[in-house]
Design a protein around this motif. Structure first.
Motif, PDB file in Angstrom:
ATOM      1  N   ASP A 189       0.935  -1.411   0.080  1.00 39.93           N
ATOM      2  CA  ASP A 189       0.151  -0.087  -0.012  1.00 39.93           C
ATOM      3  C   ASP A 189       0.917   1.348   0.070  1.00 39.93           C
ATOM      4  N   GLU A 246       2.439   1.609  -3.510  1.00 38.50           N
ATOM      5  CA  GLU A 246       1.296   2.222  -4.603  1.00 38.50           C
ATOM      6  C   GLU A 246       0.614   3.372  -3.843  1.00 38.50           C
ATOM      7  N   ASN A 296      -1.298   3.957  -1.572  1.00 41.30           N
ATOM      8  CA  ASN A 296      -2.802   3.731  -0.952  1.00 41.30           C
ATOM      9  C   ASN A 296      -2.879   3.744   0.670  1.00 41.30           C
TER      10      ASN A 296
END
Lengths: 185, 190
Positions: free
Chosen positions: A12, A15, A17
């Motif tokens: 995460d 990326e 996120n």
């Protein structure tokens, strides 16, 4: 944050996120653990290497081989359809089993029809001419009270359906019981 | 080509279902290399991978009416290819592997002359690629599938979730774990 929580959030983080608070906690863990920072860098490089792997393509003969296989499939399909004759979509075996079941069901059902008796009429059978001239006698069921009323309404004893005319039971003088308004006595 | 003449995958499969074989050819051309890349990383054998992709395309031809517009066409075809690849891997495991490298008593080593002079960088790149491919092969099947679909095929998490038929959270967790395992395997190779 512990090591397990950190590992769960690596993808995460890479990326983008993560929420702001989780990102701060993640980076704080990285700052305090040098091997954690190395792991994140290493995983980033692995992902980049995976994306840059050589593309593997099909051979030039792929399309011609595929056409040959499809032609073979079509021939096999056509010959299997020819071999298998079907009756209303059923194979011969299933069609015969199904027909037997339907016939058995019809025969069983006929047995339950009231008045069918011992002789089961075969559909399409015609009775001999002598039997066809006179209609079967109709036996009319009469309740006990009905017999009396039919005797009352019969104009002549012969009109009544009863074998013997039964007289009314209480054939008496009703005058004593019925008092007319005009003669109040 | 003008945009209005480019059919989507779903439009093409609909046309194929109605009998347009040219639509089938277009779908094959769109997906043959993508599926080849996916299946090859799975089974690590180009001949076998091409056979599996061909099987997928034959299945697309014979079972075209099984596709319903509920899911994306790419999800459907990747699912077919993935299932065929897994089946082939299971068959491979059951087969007895006999080694062909039974050398004679003299055990001579044969030195084959190199045809091209490759640069050090190219050799290094191939080595890294081979290491990466070996590391992918060492992953368990359920990790291998998701990492190939995400990091090589670059599909979205949602689409991967539909292809492998697991919840989104599970997909993300598996991808994370797969990347960690790959990273550890590659460290061992160094």
């Amino acid at each position: 944050m512990d090591r397990y929580q950190f590992e769960d959030l690596i993808s995460d983080y890479i990326e983008n996120n993560l929420s702001l608070s989780k990102r701060k906690a993640f980076e704080a863990y990285m700052d305090s653990h040098s091997e954690a920072r190395r792991d994140v860098k290493s995983i980033r490089e692995t992902i980049t290497a995976l994306k840059n792997m050589d593309t593997v393509k099909t051979s030039d003969a792929f399309m011609s081989n595929l056409r040959t296989r499809i032609a073979r499939e079509n021939i096999q399909l056509a010959s299997s359809q020819k071999r298998e004759r079907t009756f209303f979509g059923f194979t011969p075996l299933y069609a015969s089993v199904f027909s037997l079941m339907v016939i058995a069901l019809i025969f069983t059902g006929i047995q339950f029809i009231p008045g069918s008796g011992d002789s089961v009429p075969i559909p399409g059978e015609r009775l001999p001419m002598a039997e066809q001239t006179s209609p079967p006698p109709v036996v009319k069921y009469q309740a006990p009270n009905e017999r009396a009323s039919s005797a009352i309404f019969a104009e002549t004893p012969e009109d009544s359906l009863d074998d013997e005319v039964r007289p009314l039971r209480n054939k008496g003088n009703f005058d004593s019981r019925i008092q007319l308004v005009k003669n109040p006595q | 080509m003008a945009k209005e003449f480019i059919f989507t995958d779903e439009e093409l499969i609909a046309r194929f279902q109605q009998g347009d074989e040219q639509a089938y050819v277009e779908l094959v051309n769109r997906y043959r290399d993508r599926l080849m890349a996916f299946v090859y990383r799975f089974v690590n054998d180009t001949t076998q991978a091409e056979d599996i992709v061909q099987d997928t395309m034959v299945k697309l031809y014979t079972h075209r009416h099984f596709y319903k517009e509920i899911a994306k066409f790419s999800t459907w075809i990747y699912t077919i290819a993935g299932n065929l690849a897994k089946t082939e891997l299971r068959k491979k495991k059951r087969r007895k592997v006999t080694s062909l490298s039974q050398m004679g008593t003299d055990d001579r080593d044969y030195d084959l002359p190199a045809r091209d002079e490759e640069s050090d960088a190219e050799i290094q790149g191939q080595f890294t690629e081979q290491r990466l491919q070996s590391a992918i092969q060492e992953l368990p099947l359920h990790f291998r599938t998701v990492v190939i679909l995400r990091d090589i095929q670059e599909l979205s998490y949602e689409e991967i979730s539909k292809i492998v038929d697991v919840p989104l959270g599970t997909v993300k967790s598996r991808i994370n774990r797969a990347r960690l395992q790959l990273q550890k395997a590659l460290i061992e190779y160094r």
